[in-house]
Scaffold this active site. Sequence first.
Site, PDB file in Angstrom:
ATOM      1  N   HIS A   1       0.817  -1.219   0.000  1.00  0.00           N
ATOM      2  CA  HIS A   1       0.000   0.000   0.000  1.00  0.00           C
ATOM      3  C   HIS A   1       0.851   1.269   0.000  1.00  0.00           C
ATOM      4  O   HIS A   1       0.348   2.349  -0.296  1.00  0.00           O
ATOM      5  CB  HIS A   1      -0.976   0.000   1.193  1.00  0.00           C
ATOM      6  CG  HIS A   1      -0.349   0.298   2.517  1.00  0.00           C
ATOM      7  ND1 HIS A   1       0.016  -0.688   3.415  1.00  0.00           N
ATOM      8  CD2 HIS A   1      -0.021   1.467   3.107  1.00  0.00           C
ATOM      9  CE1 HIS A   1       0.526  -0.127   4.492  1.00  0.00           C
ATOM     10  NE2 HIS A   1       0.517   1.188   4.331  1.00  0.00           N
TER      11      HIS A   1
ATOM     12  N   ASP B   1       0.198  -7.624   1.465  1.00  0.00           N
ATOM     13  CA  ASP B   1       0.628  -6.234   1.611  1.00  0.00           C
ATOM     14  C   ASP B   1       2.161  -6.134   1.589  1.00  0.00           C
ATOM     15  O   ASP B   1       2.767  -5.440   2.401  1.00  0.00           O
ATOM     16  CB  ASP B   1       0.080  -5.616   2.900  1.00  0.00           C
ATOM     17  CG  ASP B   1       0.114  -4.087   2.850  1.00  0.00           C
ATOM     18  OD1 ASP B   1       0.256  -3.536   1.742  1.00  0.00           O
ATOM     19  OD2 ASP B   1       0.026  -3.454   3.919  1.00  0.00           O
TER      20      ASP B   1
ATOM     21  N   SER C   1       4.863   2.564   7.905  1.00  0.00           N
ATOM     22  CA  SER C   1       4.488   1.415   7.082  1.00  0.00           C
ATOM     23  C   SER C   1       5.650   0.960   6.217  1.00  0.00           C
ATOM     24  O   SER C   1       6.304   1.757   5.549  1.00  0.00           O
ATOM     25  CB  SER C   1       3.300   1.775   6.191  1.00  0.00           C
ATOM     26  OG  SER C   1       2.147   2.016   6.961  1.00  0.00           O
TER      27      SER C   1
END
Length: 289
Positions: free
Chosen positions: A114, A144, A221
Amino acid sequence: MSDRSSSSRLLWLALIGAVLYALWRWAPIFDSRPPGPDPAARDAAPRVVTPRGDLAADEQSMIELFERTRDSVVFLSTRQQVQDFWTRNVFSVPRGTGSGFIWDDRGHVVTNFHVVQGASEATVRLADGRDYKAALIGASPAHDIAVLRIGVGFKRPPPVPVGDSARLKVGQKVFAIGNPFGLDWTLTTGIVSALDRSLPTERGSIEHLIQTDAAINPGNSGGPLLDSSGRLIGINTAIFSPTGASAGIGFAVPVDTVNRVVPELIRTGRYIRPALGIEADEALNRRLQ
């Protein structure tokens, strides 16, 4: 004049006198004016520093872990091409930022899918300030995970040591290094709060996640989650928060999943999940009702 009126007036006079005395007595305390310069303070000098002594053992080990791993963590910035509605001109605009880490000696960088989803280009910044354009090698939206590659000609950063996640225990110390809110190379710490969590996303559910209370915020992230030995045990991927800031509930893709998916992405550019080849016939279900 009655005795009662005289006594009342004397009482009021005594009360007023007491108030005036109190104001006079305590006036310096309530004086808001700053004091003037102290003539005796003309020889003021910096105070002597008190020796600190040795760092605690856990502090020293945490410092060494960060200094040992910092060079292996990268900062990612992405851009996206957009078209002006009226002129039809195409512009490249900033899209977002995130973190990642060096996977091997061939310049592969691992991050979250993402972080790079929808981007037309990505730039990787190393800890020493060098910037490199990155190429997307492969991605697995279901996990992911995405793999990029940069061409580092010299002074290649070392890969992050890989650990295992099957033997993790709740309560074990963990450390997260990343770039929260674009603040470069930040260390946060916490514990493993839970294991084998599931997290629903726009692309389906991500399974077997590690839950941690280490502070993870937007920009973290794709960064590594480490154990106390500095080994990779997960990729920080998401937080649970109504406000979008860290609420003490973060999730990481376990390293056992990463170590299975990333080599396949490097080889083929995609990861195909095993399947039994069984399909359900909804018409048959209706006939059986």
